[in-house]
Enzyme design. Structure first.
Site, PDB file in Angstrom:
ATOM      1  N   GLY A   8       0.826  -1.199   0.000  1.00 55.26           N
ATOM      2  CA  GLY A   8       0.000   0.000   0.000  1.00 55.26           C
ATOM      3  C   GLY A   8       0.862   1.252   0.000  1.00 55.26           C
TER       4      GLY A   8
ATOM      5  N   GLY B  30       0.189  -5.066   0.904  1.00 54.53           N
ATOM      6  CA  GLY B  30      -1.100  -4.891   0.250  1.00 54.53           C
ATOM      7  C   GLY B  30      -1.224  -5.625  -1.061  1.00 54.53           C
TER       8      GLY B  30
ATOM      9  N   GLU C 155       6.015  -6.014   7.421  1.00 55.27           N
ATOM     10  CA  GLU C 155       5.411  -4.941   8.221  1.00 55.27           C
ATOM     11  C   GLU C 155       6.058  -4.714   9.577  1.00 55.27           C
ATOM     12  OE1 GLU C 155       2.505  -6.025   5.114  1.00 55.27           O
ATOM     13  OE2 GLU C 155       3.753  -7.166   6.496  1.00 55.27           O
TER      14      GLU C 155
ATOM     15  N   ASP D 229      -1.224  -7.234   7.776  1.00 56.23           N
ATOM     16  CA  ASP D 229      -2.664  -6.980   7.757  1.00 56.23           C
ATOM     17  C   ASP D 229      -3.264  -7.473   6.441  1.00 56.23           C
ATOM     18  OD1 ASP D 229      -1.365  -4.946   6.313  1.00 56.23           O
ATOM     19  OD2 ASP D 229      -2.978  -3.518   6.690  1.00 56.23           O
TER      20      ASP D 229
END
Length: 410
Positions: free
Chosen positions: A100, A149, A172, A180
């Protein structure tokens, strides 16, 4: 303030999120997908197939807010269109998608408070959920880099095709975040405690390893991908068995490299099954004292350099994901990411962004700096509702899940 320091160092190109088109138009065949995505998301129409192309090659196709909304609109519209049978997703250039757009998210937080960042992740998780519960088959062609992402918009789909240049990771914990985009769902379903290993250590996998552990469904050599695409575009059905058999015609069974982490599952299961991060590291150090192994040493080094807070919330998240549906995982992860962006307990998200993405000195100063300073009560807070009248939980629509199971090839 750390956020202000991060923003002051962002290049100007990261601070501008201008768009050219409105979300009013439907996804357009043979051009931009409509909405705010401009030319960052392209759509090709071939009969009953739609190919979604992530088109930010200079930025490794990182997902902007505009791209996420454009993808969500495409998936929503195409699901209702009986003329469309199959979706293909790929990235332009040397990456499928490197994650992301975290710098854009930080800018949103600066402009709109942490709620601006929350909106970015809300739309991203809604997209992940729609993909995970999508009725029509999605074939993701995972060439080059697949991280964060990028995994979220592909690994929840029915068919995940890797190749000889695929590089996967969930890095992450080095950014002050946690795995996530529903990673607590797909990582927790990998063999043994391999998911905990990948989620905490940020380890990189190649295509053969992704296939072997179950993250990928097929391995197709890069020089046959174009032929595969052409064959898929002639498939005029949503029948997953027909789509799967089409991919099978081009697929191969690659061998694992000798130094693959999958050849160390005994150590991984022994160490990463421990209850706490401290016990995991201690167990790895015991192994290292008896075995001169560069892989063990590198794993320990990574864990000791990662955000202590991120490590602890990541471990609990993956463990909880073992017994939760993909919707429940995303619902919980949204609470977690909102707490991360608020920075009530730790500002590690902004420090990680500074150290890795902005200054690139790769020398983050985590707060708290040590694992023993991240107490259970603080970890518990990340899994609770946000005490803010402007905030609401991630409300996922009721959808029929495809009930896909990650299967290991081991």
């Amino acid at each position: 303030m750390l956020l202000a320091r991060v923003l002051s160092r962002l290049p100007a190109r990261h601070l501008v999120q201008g768009t050219k088109r409105s979300m009013a138009s439907l996804p357009a065949a043979g051009g931009a997908a409509g909405g705010d995505s401009s030319d960052q998301l392209l759509v090709e129409a071939d009969g009953s197939t739609r190919t979604l192309i992530l088109n930010r090659p200079k930025k490794l196709n990182v997902l902007s807010s505009a791209m996420i909304k454009g993808l969500l609109r495409c998936f929503t519209v195409y699901e209702k269109d009986d003329r469309i049978k199959l979706l293909i997703m790929k990235g332009k250039g040397r990456a499928f998608c490197a994650g992301g757009d975290i710098t854009g998210c930080v800018r949103s937080i600066h402009n709109e408070s942490w709620i601006g960042g929350a909106d970015f992740f809300r739309h991203l998780y809604l997209l992940n959920y729609r993909i995970a519960t999508y009725i029509k088959p999605q074939v993701s062609l995972l060439t080059g880099i697949v991280m964060g992402g990028g995994a979220g918009v592909s690994l929840h789909g029915r068919f995940r095709v890797v190749t000889d240049n695929t590089i996967f990771a969930m890095p992450e914990t080095a950014l002050g975040l946690f795995p996530d985009v529903g990673a607590s769902y797909f990582l927790s379903r990998l063999p043994g405690f391999y998911g905990e290993y990948l989620g905490l250590s940020g380890a990189r996998l190649d295509g053969a390893e992704m296939l072997a552990c179950g993250l990928a469904t097929h391995f197709v050599p890069s020089n046959r991908l174009l032929l595969l695409e052409e064959s898929l575009k002639k498939v005029n059905t949503s029948n997953p068995f027909v789509v799967g058999s089409t991919i099978d015609q081009f697929a191969q069974q690659p061998s694992l490299k000798e130094n693959s982490s999958l050849n160390r599952m005994e150590i991984i299961n022994k160490c990463f099954s421990k209850r706490t991060v401290e016990e995991i590291i201690s167990s790895l150090e015991e192994v290292a004292s008896d075995l001169a192994d560069e892989w063990v040493a590198a794993t320990i080094q990574y864990l000791k350099k990662a955000s202590p807070t991120s490590l602890k919330i990541s471990l609990r998240s993956i463990r909880e994901g073992r017994t939760q549906t993909v919707g429940e995982c995303l619902h919980r992860e949204y609470r977690m990411v909102c707490h991360v962006m608020r920075g009530d307990f730790s500002p590690d998200f902004f420090e990680g962004c500074r150290a890795v993405l902005v200054d690139k000195d790769k020398n983050p100063m985590w707060m708290p700096p040590r694992l023993e300073q991240v107490h259970d009560k603080a970890v518990e807070e990340y899994f609770s509702r946000i005490d803010d009248p402007e905030w609401e939980d991630l409300n996922l629509p009721a959808r029929r899940s495809n009930g896909r199971i990650v299967e290991s090839m081991l």
